[in-house]
Design an enzyme around this catalytic site. Structure first.
Site, mmCIF file in Angstrom:
data_model
loop_
_atom_site.group_PDB
_atom_site.id
_atom_site.type_symbol
_atom_site.label_atom_id
_atom_site.label_comp_id
_atom_site.label_asym_id
_atom_site.label_seq_id
_atom_site.Cartn_x
_atom_site.Cartn_y
_atom_site.Cartn_z
ATOM 1 N N TYR A 1 -14.072 0.255 -2.822
ATOM 2 C CA TYR A 1 -13.232 -0.581 -1.953
ATOM 3 C C TYR A 1 -13.724 -0.666 -0.528
ATOM 4 C CZ TYR A 1 -10.389 0.557 -5.906
ATOM 5 O OH TYR A 1 -9.971 0.747 -7.167
ATOM 6 N N GLU B 1 7.832 3.414 -5.570
ATOM 7 C CA GLU B 1 6.758 4.139 -6.264
ATOM 8 C C GLU B 1 5.559 4.362 -5.357
ATOM 9 O OE1 GLU B 1 7.309 2.033 -10.657
ATOM 10 O OE2 GLU B 1 5.833 1.267 -9.242
ATOM 11 N N PRO B 2 5.690 5.178 -4.322
ATOM 12 C CA PRO B 2 4.533 5.404 -3.455
ATOM 13 C C PRO B 2 3.497 6.297 -4.130
ATOM 14 C CG PRO B 2 6.359 6.787 -2.758
ATOM 15 C CD PRO B 2 6.880 5.932 -3.891
ATOM 16 N N GLY B 3 2.244 5.955 -3.954
ATOM 17 C CA GLY B 3 1.163 6.811 -4.432
ATOM 18 C C GLY B 3 0.355 7.257 -3.230
ATOM 19 N N ARG B 4 -0.512 6.361 -2.791
ATOM 20 C CA ARG B 4 -1.437 6.651 -1.685
ATOM 21 C C ARG B 4 -0.745 7.248 -0.453
ATOM 22 N NH1 ARG B 4 -6.286 4.142 -1.038
ATOM 23 N NH2 ARG B 4 -5.684 2.495 -2.481
ATOM 24 N N GLY C 1 2.521 0.857 -2.425
ATOM 25 C CA GLY C 1 1.600 -0.007 -1.703
ATOM 26 C C GLY C 1 1.437 0.247 -0.228
ATOM 27 N N CYS D 1 -27.515 9.335 -6.803
ATOM 28 C CA CYS D 1 -28.667 8.432 -6.816
ATOM 29 C C CYS D 1 -28.247 6.975 -6.657
ATOM 30 C CB CYS D 1 -29.457 8.631 -8.099
ATOM 31 S SG CYS D 1 -30.022 10.319 -8.251
ATOM 32 N N GLU D 2 -27.536 6.669 -5.585
ATOM 33 C CA GLU D 2 -27.174 5.288 -5.254
ATOM 34 C C GLU D 2 -27.142 5.161 -3.742
ATOM 35 O OE1 GLU D 2 -24.454 2.934 -7.088
ATOM 36 O OE2 GLU D 2 -24.753 3.788 -9.071
ATOM 37 N N TYR E 1 -6.346 9.004 -4.870
ATOM 38 C CA TYR E 1 -7.363 8.283 -5.654
ATOM 39 C C TYR E 1 -8.767 8.887 -5.517
ATOM 40 C CZ TYR E 1 -3.593 4.889 -6.001
ATOM 41 O OH TYR E 1 -2.376 4.291 -6.232
HETATM 42 N N1 LLP Z 1 3.168 1.163 -8.767
HETATM 43 C C1 LLP Z 1 2.293 0.503 -9.526
HETATM 44 C C2 LLP Z 1 2.769 -0.265 -10.674
HETATM 45 C C3 LLP Z 1 0.916 0.547 -9.219
HETATM 46 O O1 LLP Z 1 0.052 -0.134 -9.966
HETATM 47 C C4 LLP Z 1 0.473 1.303 -8.107
HETATM 48 C C5 LLP Z 1 -0.939 1.385 -7.751
HETATM 49 C C6 LLP Z 1 1.437 1.997 -7.351
HETATM 50 C C7 LLP Z 1 2.775 1.897 -7.701
HETATM 51 C C8 LLP Z 1 1.059 2.840 -6.176
HETATM 52 O O2 LLP Z 1 0.454 2.138 -5.157
HETATM 53 P P1 LLP Z 1 0.052 2.901 -3.828
HETATM 54 O O3 LLP Z 1 1.312 3.354 -3.158
HETATM 55 O O4 LLP Z 1 -0.791 4.056 -4.203
HETATM 56 O O5 LLP Z 1 -0.668 1.914 -3.034
HETATM 57 N N2 LLP Z 1 -7.556 2.933 -7.472
HETATM 58 C C9 LLP Z 1 -7.271 2.250 -6.238
HETATM 59 C C10 LLP Z 1 -5.837 2.053 -5.997
HETATM 60 C C11 LLP Z 1 -5.245 1.198 -7.008
HETATM 61 C C12 LLP Z 1 -3.771 1.182 -6.894
HETATM 62 C C13 LLP Z 1 -3.216 0.699 -8.175
HETATM 63 N N3 LLP Z 1 -1.828 0.676 -8.299
HETATM 64 C C14 LLP Z 1 -7.918 2.917 -5.090
HETATM 65 O O6 LLP Z 1 -8.675 3.861 -5.293
HETATM 66 O O7 LLP Z 1 -7.731 2.502 -3.971
#
Ligand code: LLP
Length: 454
Positions: free
Chosen positions: A355, A312-315, A274, A383-384, A412
């Site tokens: 978003y 659990e970092p993603g972004r 997050g 086309c948007e 993402y």
């Molecule tokens: N863990 C769980 C259970 C999650 O659902 C998520 C993201 C993460 C970890 C990683 O979160 P992050 O570190 O990336 O913020 N599609 C959206 C983002 C949705 C995120 C969903 N869950 C976008 O394009 O912004």
């Protein structure tokens, strides 16, 4: 706390950033430089040469920057809370090259579908380092997870418990009847707690609030914990909490730790992802270290001393390593505005339309807007009208044929890329030490027809 309303895509050109060269480069992956001719070099690779070799649009990844970021996360967590682990939230960039790279750097992965699980396993991820998520896990997905002997399945609802119990009880079990531990295998699980916390982020990426579709509110979580403690097929290892994405403040994370702490003592606490990424000159997300300082201080104060923390970092792990490269197709000056239309858009970056995420942009061969840059709206070719990449950026005399670089596109974008207008999804190119290699090729028109039946 203020809640940002669901924002529409920033369709109008209202504000401009006046970046210095340093500020501009500061949004690009560390190690980005300018070549003698003034063009950007990503991972040491000249953008003009990359465009000539791979075409546009293309998603460039600075491999060194991605590795460094992974190591920074792992090291910063290890010194603050030894024995704890980082699992990449792979929905942010689910391609095998990224799974492989992050496994090499010692990270585990979070998967949220059978597809992500298949990719992770194909890339050689150790199943024991896989954490399985999803608010609607099918039998097929759970069977694949259990057969692979994944490290953890996160229980999101009571049906997850029923499904897993059934799968593990089945005689010719789905659970690897040939496996030496068939019959005695107990799947380790966590319970996902919905802590009733609403961080200041876009409503669509907030997940821990009372009315979330994800997880179990505290009374139900208690019920799930009691059921799992009595199970002889499932082994309850701990709790999980994830409150949302693109969070720019550490305080809600601390509250989430307090919420799980109330539910009892366990060996594992997965505190989710997050942390926000820095997309624009104005964004000021906490550093990885500041975020982990807050998180581990809360864990030290509130959770059992020996418990293993998982994050659990993603972004925040992958966003900054990515740069999207486009070519300008046309420049239209009308109604006092300059529209710079490029050869990509919402087909390869849906973040803006979904978003209202703001991105900066620059002419890649003449980076920086300069004091006399032109205020532009960089739009896509779809086309948007909401197909905007970057509204209100200063570009240096943009012309058809110019290359446009949009930084911070590692998260993402690949995962949300689509075929709107039958666009071919772009290649992914890893750049490092002046050498580039494609890890995903561009789609072809034949790919677009591959699933069509006569
Ligand atoms: N863990 C769980 C259970 C999650 O659902 C998520 C993201 C993460 C970890 C990683 O979160 P992050 O570190 O990336 O913020 N599609 C959206 C983002 C949705 C995120 C969903 N869950 C976008 O394009 O912004």
């Amino acid at each position: 706390m203020a809640v940002r309303p669901p924002a529409a895509a920033p369709a109008t050109t209202t504000a401009a950033s006046h970046p210095s060269a340093d500020a501009l480069l500061g949004l690009f992956p560390p190690g980005t430089s300018t070549a003698p001719d003034g063009a950007l070099r990503i991972g040491g690779c000249h953008v003009g040469e990359l465009a000539a070799r791979y075409g546009t649009p293309a998603l460039l990844v600075d491999e060194g920057a991605l590795r460094a970021r992974a190591r920074r996360y792992a090291d910063a967590l290890a010194v603050r809370r030894p024995g704890s682990t980082v699992a990449f939230a792979s929905k942010a960039f689910p391609c095998t090259a990224v799974y492989r790279l992050l496994a090499e750097e010692g990270l585990g992965v979070d998967v949220a579908s059978g597809g992500e699980l298949a990719l992770a396993l194909a890339a050689g991820t150790d199943p024991a380092r896989v954490i399985v998520h999803g608010n609607a896990k099918t039998d097929e997905f759970l069977r694949a997870a259990v057969e692979a002997r994944v490290g953890l399945v996160v229980i999101d609802n009571f049906d997850d418990i029923d499904r897993l119990e059934r799968l593990l009880a089945a005689p010719a079990a789905a659970t690897g009847s040939a496996a030496p531990d068939a019959g005695t295998y107990r799947q380790p699980v966590l319970v996902r707690v919905t802590p009733d916390i609403r961080p200041d982020t876009h409503a669509a990426v907030s997940t821990g609030q009372r009315d979330s579709k994800f997880g179990l509110l505290v009374p139900q979580a208690r019920e799930a914990i009691a059921r799992l403690r009595a199970s002889d097929r499932l082994r309850l290892d701990g709790l999980h909490v994830h409150i949302g994405s693109q969070i720019l403040d550490t305080e809600p994370f601390v509250r989430a730790v307090a919420a799980v702490a109330e539910l009892g003592t366990f060996p594992v606490y997965d505190l989710g992802g997050g942390l926000g990424a820095r997309y624009t000159y104005d964004d000021r997300p906490p550093s990885v270290e500041a975020y982990l300082d807050a998180l581990t201080a809360a864990a030290d104060a509130l959770l059992p001393a020996g418990a293993r923390i998982v994050i659990e970092p993603g972004r925040s792990l992958v966003a900054g390593a990515g740069v999207s490269l486009y070519r300008v197709v046309t420049v239209k000056r009308a109604h006092g505005e300059t529209f710079v239309a490029v050869d990509g858009g919402m087909g390869d970056n849906l973040e803006v339309s979904l978003y209202g995420q703001r991105f900066e942009a620059t002419v890649a061969t003449r980076p920086g807007g300069g004091a006399d840059g032109e205020l532009c709206r960089v739009v896509g070719r779809h086309c948007e009208s909401g197909d905007v990449l970057s509204a209100g950026v200063l570009l240096d005399d943009p012309r058809p044929g110019d290359l446009i670089a949009v930084p911070v596109t590692g998260a993402y974008t690949y995962s949300l890329a689509n075929n709107y207008n039958a666009a071919r999804r772009p290649p992914v190119v890893f750049c490092r030490d002046g050498r580039s290699r494609p890890v995903v090729r561009r789609e072809t028109y034949a790919d677009l027809m591959r699933r069509d039946l006569p």
